[in-house]
Design a protein around this motif. Structure first.
Motif, PDB file in Angstrom:
ATOM      1  N   LYS A   1       0.823  -1.215   0.000  1.00 56.93           N
ATOM      2  CA  LYS A   1       0.000   0.000   0.000  1.00 56.93           C
ATOM      3  C   LYS A   1       0.858   1.266   0.000  1.00 56.93           C
ATOM      4  N   GLY A   2       1.800   1.325   0.931  1.00 57.30           N
ATOM      5  CA  GLY A   2       2.643   2.515   1.042  1.00 57.30           C
ATOM      6  C   GLY A   2       3.474   2.731  -0.213  1.00 57.30           C
ATOM      7  N   THR A   3       4.072   1.653  -0.707  1.00 57.31           N
ATOM      8  CA  THR A   3       4.918   1.730  -1.900  1.00 57.31           C
ATOM      9  C   THR A   3       4.112   2.189  -3.107  1.00 57.31           C
ATOM     10  N   GLN A   4       2.959   1.570  -3.322  1.00 52.58           N
ATOM     11  CA  GLN A   4       2.145   1.933  -4.492  1.00 52.58           C
ATOM     12  C   GLN A   4       1.550   3.328  -4.337  1.00 52.58           C
TER      13      GLN A   4
ATOM     14  N   VAL B   1      -6.804  -5.175  -7.461  1.00 52.15           N
ATOM     15  CA  VAL B   1      -5.544  -5.330  -8.200  1.00 52.15           C
ATOM     16  C   VAL B   1      -4.770  -6.487  -7.570  1.00 52.15           C
ATOM     17  N   ASP B   2      -4.250  -7.388  -8.403  1.00 51.13           N
ATOM     18  CA  ASP B   2      -3.416  -8.475  -7.899  1.00 51.13           C
ATOM     19  C   ASP B   2      -2.090  -7.868  -7.421  1.00 51.13           C
ATOM     20  N   GLY B   3      -1.846  -7.956  -6.114  1.00 50.10           N
ATOM     21  CA  GLY B   3      -0.655  -7.321  -5.534  1.00 50.10           C
ATOM     22  C   GLY B   3       0.525  -8.264  -5.427  1.00 50.10           C
ATOM     23  N   SER B   4       0.427  -9.453  -6.048  1.00 52.27           N
ATOM     24  CA  SER B   4       1.478 -10.445  -5.799  1.00 52.27           C
ATOM     25  C   SER B   4       2.716 -10.292  -6.690  1.00 52.27           C
ATOM     26  N   GLY B   5       2.654  -9.459  -7.714  1.00 55.23           N
ATOM     27  CA  GLY B   5       3.825  -9.299  -8.582  1.00 55.23           C
ATOM     28  C   GLY B   5       4.875  -8.394  -7.958  1.00 55.23           C
ATOM     29  N   ASN B   6       5.897  -8.033  -8.754  1.00 57.90           N
ATOM     30  CA  ASN B   6       6.897  -7.118  -8.210  1.00 57.90           C
ATOM     31  C   ASN B   6       6.357  -5.679  -8.252  1.00 57.90           C
ATOM     32  N   VAL B   7       7.105  -4.769  -7.644  1.00 61.41           N
ATOM     33  CA  VAL B   7       6.630  -3.391  -7.459  1.00 61.41           C
ATOM     34  C   VAL B   7       6.199  -2.759  -8.787  1.00 61.41           C
TER      35      VAL B   7
ATOM     36  N   ALA C   1       2.488  -1.563  -9.969  1.00 63.37           N
ATOM     37  CA  ALA C   1       2.330  -0.123 -10.268  1.00 63.37           C
ATOM     38  C   ALA C   1       1.695   0.073 -11.640  1.00 63.37           C
ATOM     39  N   GLU C   2       2.082  -0.763 -12.584  1.00 64.64           N
ATOM     40  CA  GLU C   2       1.540  -0.677 -13.945  1.00 64.64           C
ATOM     41  C   GLU C   2       0.037  -0.940 -13.938  1.00 64.64           C
ATOM     42  N   LYS C   3      -0.368  -1.941 -13.165  1.00 60.69           N
ATOM     43  CA  LYS C   3      -1.806  -2.278 -13.086  1.00 60.69           C
ATOM     44  C   LYS C   3      -2.581  -1.142 -12.415  1.00 60.69           C
ATOM     45  N   VAL C   4      -1.985  -0.559 -11.392  1.00 60.73           N
ATOM     46  CA  VAL C   4      -2.661   0.542 -10.680  1.00 60.73           C
ATOM     47  C   VAL C   4      -2.800   1.746 -11.618  1.00 60.73           C
ATOM     48  N   LYS C   5      -1.724   2.011 -12.359  1.00 58.94           N
ATOM     49  CA  LYS C   5      -1.721   3.160 -13.265  1.00 58.94           C
ATOM     50  C   LYS C   5      -2.853   3.055 -14.294  1.00 58.94           C
ATOM     51  N   LYS C   6      -3.097   1.835 -14.757  1.00 56.48           N
ATOM     52  CA  LYS C   6      -4.136   1.602 -15.786  1.00 56.48           C
ATOM     53  C   LYS C   6      -5.512   2.092 -15.346  1.00 56.48           C
ATOM     54  N   ILE C   7      -5.750   2.045 -14.028  1.00 54.94           N
ATOM     55  CA  ILE C   7      -7.058   2.492 -13.510  1.00 54.94           C
ATOM     56  C   ILE C   7      -7.306   3.955 -13.864  1.00 54.94           C
TER      57      ILE C   7
END
Ligand code: AMP
Length: 209
Positions: A14-17, A191-197, A201-207
């Motif tokens: 959460k903090g990182t993203q 968002v699937d949070g299991s990948g690397n940072v 981040a790419e998936k979050v950005k798409k939103i």
């Protein structure tokens, strides 16, 4: 205006993203846990009250959390939007919060409990600039030393197995219903949070595209 909540179990990122998205959208990332730890470090009355709860892995009282967050959201840097991580964490907090705030997105980063425990048991943080590392997945260049300043890397007092389990338990019983509420409001993004940072981040950005 984006008023974004980042949710997910401990160690979901959460903090990182929140930090990455904050740069992307040019709005502040605000962490409830960090605000509380700042109160403790500053020796304030609120900090004194919060400390025993945090060290035991239980939630601080709602009125305390709410007053700290409301004060923070009135600061000028939050006037054009914000990203909030770690609040609201229970339905009562969500209901109180929604009386005066209309979040636009709730992003739920999903990982399993085993991933959560594994990530947290290797988590360290700079005692000066507060940036985070994960000894296995996001390791610092030099052991115990921050990459970005001359600070030392330390573990959080609540990142120990018994307390992590206690925090996860609260997450499942108390915080998951909050995500369900936001789903009902039509603002939840899973968002699937299991990948690397970078992948997450790419998936979050798409939103926001
Ligand atoms: P975090 O850094 O998000 O893992 O939060 C660390 C600790 O701060 C939690 O275990 C709680 O004791 C406290 N805390 C953080 N957010 C809240 C909240 N919304 N309500 C109550 N306590 C909180």
């Amino acid at each position: 205006m984006n008023k974004i909540l980042i949710m997910g179990p401990q160690g979901a990122g959460k903090g990182t993203q929140a930090e990455i998205l904050a740069k992307e959208l040019n709005i502040p990332a605000i962490s409830m846990g960090a605000l509380l730890r700042d109160e403790i470090a500053g020796g304030s009355e609120k900090g004194l009250e919060a400390k025993s709860y945090i060290d035991g892995g239980t939630l601080v009282p709602d009125d305390l959390a709410l007053s700290i967050i409301q004060e923070r959201l009135t600061k000028s840097d939050a006037a054009n939007g914000w990203i909030l991580d770690g609040f609201p964490r229970i339905l009562k907090q969500a209901d109180l919060f929604l009386e005066s705030v209309e979040p636009t997105h709730a992003i739920l980063l999903e990982i399993t409990d085993d991933q959560s425990v594994e990530r947290l048991s290797g988590r360290v943080q700079c005692n000066k600039c507060r940036c985070g590392f994960q000894l296995k997945y996001v390791p610092p260049k030099e052991n115990d030393k921050c990459d970005h300043c001359d600070g030392n890397l330390v573990r959080r007092s609540d990142d120990v197995p018994e307390v992590i389990r206690q925090r996860l338990e609260i997450y499942h019983t108390e915080t998951e219903p909050v995500a369900d509420k936001f789903e009902g409001m039509g603002i939840l993004y899973r968002v699937d949070g299991s990948g690397n940072v970078e992948e997450v981040a790419e998936k979050v950005k798409k939103i926001f595209e």
